[in-house]
Design an enzyme around this catalytic site. Structure first.
Site, PDB file in Angstrom:
ATOM      1  N   LYS A 124       0.720  -1.174  -0.041  1.00  0.00           N
ATOM      2  CA  LYS A 124       0.084   0.040  -0.054  1.00  0.00           C
ATOM      3  C   LYS A 124       0.785   1.095  -0.151  1.00  0.00           C
ATOM      4  O   LYS A 124       0.525   2.348  -0.534  1.00  0.00           O
ATOM      5  CB  LYS A 124      -1.105   0.046   1.218  1.00  0.00           C
ATOM      6  CG  LYS A 124      -2.217  -1.074   0.814  1.00  0.00           C
ATOM      7  CD  LYS A 124      -3.385  -0.775   1.944  1.00  0.00           C
ATOM      8  CE  LYS A 124      -4.345  -1.924   1.828  1.00  0.00           C
ATOM      9  NZ  LYS A 124      -5.504  -1.555   2.539  1.00  0.00           N
ATOM     10  N   LYS A 157      -5.617  -9.860  -7.506  1.00  0.00           N
ATOM     11  CA  LYS A 157      -6.942 -10.090  -7.187  1.00  0.00           C
ATOM     12  C   LYS A 157      -7.656  -8.741  -7.284  1.00  0.00           C
ATOM     13  O   LYS A 157      -7.072  -7.612  -7.342  1.00  0.00           O
ATOM     14  CB  LYS A 157      -6.659 -10.374  -5.549  1.00  0.00           C
ATOM     15  CG  LYS A 157      -6.696  -9.131  -4.723  1.00  0.00           C
ATOM     16  CD  LYS A 157      -6.739  -9.604  -3.326  1.00  0.00           C
ATOM     17  CE  LYS A 157      -6.501  -8.135  -2.482  1.00  0.00           C
ATOM     18  NZ  LYS A 157      -7.061  -8.045  -1.239  1.00  0.00           N
ATOM     19  N   LYS A 182      -9.920  -2.851  -4.004  1.00  0.00           N
ATOM     20  CA  LYS A 182     -10.566  -1.509  -3.879  1.00  0.00           C
ATOM     21  C   LYS A 182      -9.487  -0.460  -4.321  1.00  0.00           C
ATOM     22  O   LYS A 182     -10.064   0.407  -4.566  1.00  0.00           O
ATOM     23  CB  LYS A 182     -10.734  -1.302  -2.379  1.00  0.00           C
ATOM     24  CG  LYS A 182     -11.975  -2.036  -1.838  1.00  0.00           C
ATOM     25  CD  LYS A 182     -11.941  -1.616  -0.577  1.00  0.00           C
ATOM     26  CE  LYS A 182     -12.456  -2.891   0.368  1.00  0.00           C
ATOM     27  NZ  LYS A 182     -13.022  -3.067   1.597  1.00  0.00           N
TER      28      LYS A 182
HETATM   29  P1  TYM Z   1     -10.385  -5.779   3.728  1.00  0.00           P
HETATM   30  O1  TYM Z   1     -11.671  -4.844   4.053  1.00  0.00           O
HETATM   31  O2  TYM Z   1      -9.542  -5.314   2.885  1.00  0.00           O
HETATM   32  O3  TYM Z   1     -11.091  -7.043   3.127  1.00  0.00           O
HETATM   33  C1  TYM Z   1     -12.160  -7.834   3.742  1.00  0.00           C
HETATM   34  C2  TYM Z   1     -12.222  -9.237   3.651  1.00  0.00           C
HETATM   35  O4  TYM Z   1     -12.442  -9.511   1.916  1.00  0.00           O
HETATM   36  C3  TYM Z   1     -11.262 -10.292   1.486  1.00  0.00           C
HETATM   37  N1  TYM Z   1     -11.017  -9.968   0.256  1.00  0.00           N
HETATM   38  C4  TYM Z   1     -11.456 -10.762  -0.662  1.00  0.00           C
HETATM   39  N2  TYM Z   1     -11.891 -12.088  -0.959  1.00  0.00           N
HETATM   40  C5  TYM Z   1     -11.821 -12.554  -2.021  1.00  0.00           C
HETATM   41  N3  TYM Z   1     -11.623 -12.180  -3.236  1.00  0.00           N
HETATM   42  C6  TYM Z   1     -11.150 -10.858  -3.344  1.00  0.00           C
HETATM   43  N4  TYM Z   1     -10.800 -10.180  -4.417  1.00  0.00           N
HETATM   44  C7  TYM Z   1     -10.964 -10.073  -2.028  1.00  0.00           C
HETATM   45  N5  TYM Z   1     -10.492  -8.781  -1.605  1.00  0.00           N
HETATM   46  C8  TYM Z   1     -10.480  -8.709  -0.103  1.00  0.00           C
HETATM   47  C9  TYM Z   1     -10.213  -9.931   2.629  1.00  0.00           C
HETATM   48  O5  TYM Z   1      -8.943 -11.081   2.809  1.00  0.00           O
HETATM   49  C10 TYM Z   1     -11.037  -9.706   3.991  1.00  0.00           C
HETATM   50  O6  TYM Z   1     -11.031 -11.062   4.563  1.00  0.00           O
HETATM   51  N6  TYM Z   1      -7.668  -5.745   8.058  1.00  0.00           N
HETATM   52  C11 TYM Z   1      -9.071  -6.338   7.233  1.00  0.00           C
HETATM   53  C12 TYM Z   1     -10.303  -5.795   8.166  1.00  0.00           C
HETATM   54  C13 TYM Z   1     -10.134  -6.117   9.572  1.00  0.00           C
HETATM   55  C14 TYM Z   1     -10.260  -7.057  10.112  1.00  0.00           C
HETATM   56  C15 TYM Z   1      -9.997  -7.036  11.485  1.00  0.00           C
HETATM   57  C16 TYM Z   1     -10.662  -8.571   9.587  1.00  0.00           C
HETATM   58  C17 TYM Z   1      -9.908  -4.918  10.367  1.00  0.00           C
HETATM   59  N7  TYM Z   1      -9.571  -5.635  11.819  1.00  0.00           N
HETATM   60  C18 TYM Z   1     -10.027  -8.002  12.591  1.00  0.00           C
HETATM   61  C19 TYM Z   1     -10.894  -9.486  10.771  1.00  0.00           C
HETATM   62  C20 TYM Z   1     -10.442  -9.225  12.080  1.00  0.00           C
HETATM   63  C21 TYM Z   1      -9.116  -5.528   5.934  1.00  0.00           C
HETATM   64  O7  TYM Z   1      -8.673  -4.599   5.689  1.00  0.00           O
HETATM   65  O8  TYM Z   1      -9.921  -6.312   4.947  1.00  0.00           O
END
Ligand code: TYM
Length: 353
Positions: A124, A214, A217
Site C-alpha cells: 500500500k 486480485k 479496492k
Molecule cells: P478488507 O476490508 O481489505 O477485506 C475484507 C475481507 O475481504 C477479503 N477480500 C477478498 N476475498 C476474495 N476476493 C477478493 N478479491 C478479496 N479482496 C478482499 C479479505 O481477505 C478480507 O477477509 N484488515 C481487514 C479488516 C479488519 C479485520 C479486523 C478483519 C480489521 N480488523 C479483525 C478480521 C479481524 C481488511 O482490511 O480487510
C-alpha cells in the site's frame, strides 16, 4: 447486565468500511461470512464488526465516510444477515473506544521491525508518497490485533491477504501472556482456521483487466473492478472488455487462461446468488470448448448486470430502523465485553489496581 456467554467461543471478522465494496469482497468475504454466521450462531458468538477506524489509514473523502459505514451494515443485511439473531453482534469499531485504547497499549509492545515486515504495508505504501504514508497505515495490524483480542476470539475468517496480520495477533497475544500471565485468548493457528472454515477462504476474484491480480479496492482505474454500487450497464461494459487470451477456446485453466477462468467463477457466483443450484464444475462443463469469447462474455455480462440490479433493489429495501437498533444494542453489549478485557490489560501493565 449483558455479558457474552463465557462458554461459547467467538468467531470474529470485519470488512473495511468503504463505499466501494466490490464483488470480490461480496462473494469472497461478505456472503461466506453471512452463511457462516447463520450456520454457526448456535455454537458460537458471532462478532461482525465494521472496522471504520481502518477506513482512513490511506487518504479518503471524509464527507462520505459516515454513510459508507452504514452502507456496510446495509450490505450485510441485503446479503441475508438475520438482524434478530441475538448471538450475532453487528457493531462499529469506533463506537467501542476500547479498540483504540488497547491498540495503544499493544503498540508499545510491538517492534518497529516487526511492523516493517508487513507485506500489505509495503504494497500500500508503494502506491502513496510522502506524508500520505501515515503512521496509521504502518501500525494498523496492531489495531486489528486489538479488534480480535478484546473479544477472546478463537476463529477469525479472513482472506489470504490478512494472514500475516493474524499471525501477528497470535504473536503479540503470546508475548503479552508470557510477560503478564494469561491475559488473552490466542486465536487458532491459521492452518487450523482454514480447516475449520473450509475452502471458501481461499476464494479470490481477480481483476477483470489484469486477471493475475486480485480484484482490489485500491485499483487505480476501477476498470477491472465491479463495485456493488456500479450502474449495471457500466458493469456490463467492464465485463465485455475483460482481458482474456488468444487461445480461442473456453477452458477452466487458472494458470494459462486466468481471465476466462475468473469469468467462469463470477458466472457461477452470480447464478448461485440468483438462487440457482449450480456448481463451478457445472458452469465449466456448460461452456468448455466454446470458441466465441464475445458470446461467452455477453452471457457473463448479462447475468452479472442482473445480479447488480437485484442486489441494488435488495439494498434499497433494507429496514433502516432495524439496522440502527441492531447497531445500538450490539455496541452497548460489546462495550461491556471489551471493557472487561481492557481493564484486565490495564491492571496487568500497571494502569489500574
Ligand atoms: P478488507 O476490508 O481489505 O477485506 C475484507 C475481507 O475481504 C477479503 N477480500 C477478498 N476475498 C476474495 N476476493 C477478493 N478479491 C478479496 N479482496 C478482499 C479479505 O481477505 C478480507 O477477509 N484488515 C481487514 C479488516 C479488519 C479485520 C479486523 C478483519 C480489521 N480488523 C479483525 C478480521 C479481524 C481488511 O482490511 O480487510
Amino acid at each position: 447486565m449483558y455479558t457474552m456467554n463465557p462458554t461459547k467461543p467467538v468467531i470474529l471478522t470485519g470488512v473495511r468500511a468503504n463505499n466501494d465494496i466490490h464483488i470480490g469482497n461480496y462473494f469472497g468475504a461478505i456472503l461466506p461470512i453471512v452463511d457462516m454466521a447463520k450456520r454457526r450462531s448456535t455454537d458460537f458468538d458471532i462478532n461482525l464488526f465494521i472496522p471504520d477506524l481502518h477506513s482512513f489509514t490511506t487518504p479518503i473523502d471524509h464527507s462520505k465516510l459516515y454513510d459508507s459505514i452504514l452502507n456496510n451494515a446495509r450490505i450485510y443485511t441485503a446479503a441475508g444477515l438475520p438482524l434478530d439473531n441475538a448471538a450475532i453482534h453487528l457493531y462499529r469499531q469506533s463506537r467501542v473506544p476500547a479498540h483504540s485504547e488497547l491498540a495503544w497499549i499493544l503498540d508499545c509492545f510491538t517492534g518497529f521491525g516487526e511492523m516493517s515486515r508487513m507485506t500489505q504495508f509495503k504494497d500500500k505504501s508503494d502506491k502513496l508518497h510522502g506524508d500520505q504514508i501515515s503512521v496509521g497505515l504502518f501500525n494498523y495490524p496492531v489495531l486489528m490485533a486489538a479488534d480480535i483480542l478484546l473479544y477472546n476470539a478463537t476463529y477469525v475468517p479472513v482472506g489470504d491477504d490478512q494472514t500475516q496480520h493474524l499471525e501477528f495477533t497470535r504473536d503479540i497475544a503470546e508475548r503479552m501472556n508470557r510477560k503478564f500471565g494469561e491475559l488473552f485468548t490466542v486465536p487458532k493457528p491459521v492452518a487450523e482456521q482454514h480447516q475449520f472454515f473450509g475452502k471458501d477462504q481461499g476464494l479470490r476474484i481477480k481483476d477483470l483487466a489484469n486477471p493475475t491480480k486480485k480484484m482490489s479496492k485500491s485499483d487505480d482505474t476501477g476498470k477491472g473492478v465491479i463495485f456493488l454500487g456500479d450502474n449495471p450497464r457500466v458493469a456490463h461494459k467492464k465485463i465485455m472488455s475483460a482481458t482474456t487470451d488468444s487461445l480461442g477456446k473456453v477452458q477452466y485453466d487458472r494458470e494459462n487462461q486466468p481471465g476466462i477462468s475468473n469469468l467462469l467463477e463470477i458466472l457461477t457466483l452470480v447464478r448461485q446468488d440468483a438462487g440457482r443450484d449450480v456448481t463451478l464444475e457445472q458452469t465449466i462443463s456448460e461452456f468448455t470448448g466454446m470458441e466465441r469469447y464475445g458470446d461467452f462474455k455477453r452471457i457473463v455480462a448479462d447475468e452479472t448486470a442482473e445480479f447488480l440490479t437485484n442486489f441494488q433493489a435488495r439494498l434499497a429495501a433494507v429496514d433502516e430502523p432495524a439496522i440502527e437498533a441492531k447497531l445500538q444494542s450490539s455496541e452497548q453489549a460489546m462495550n461491556l465485553v471489551a471493557n472487561q478485557t481492557l481493564h484486565r490489560v490495564q491492571k496487568a501493565v500497571g494502569l489500574r489496581r
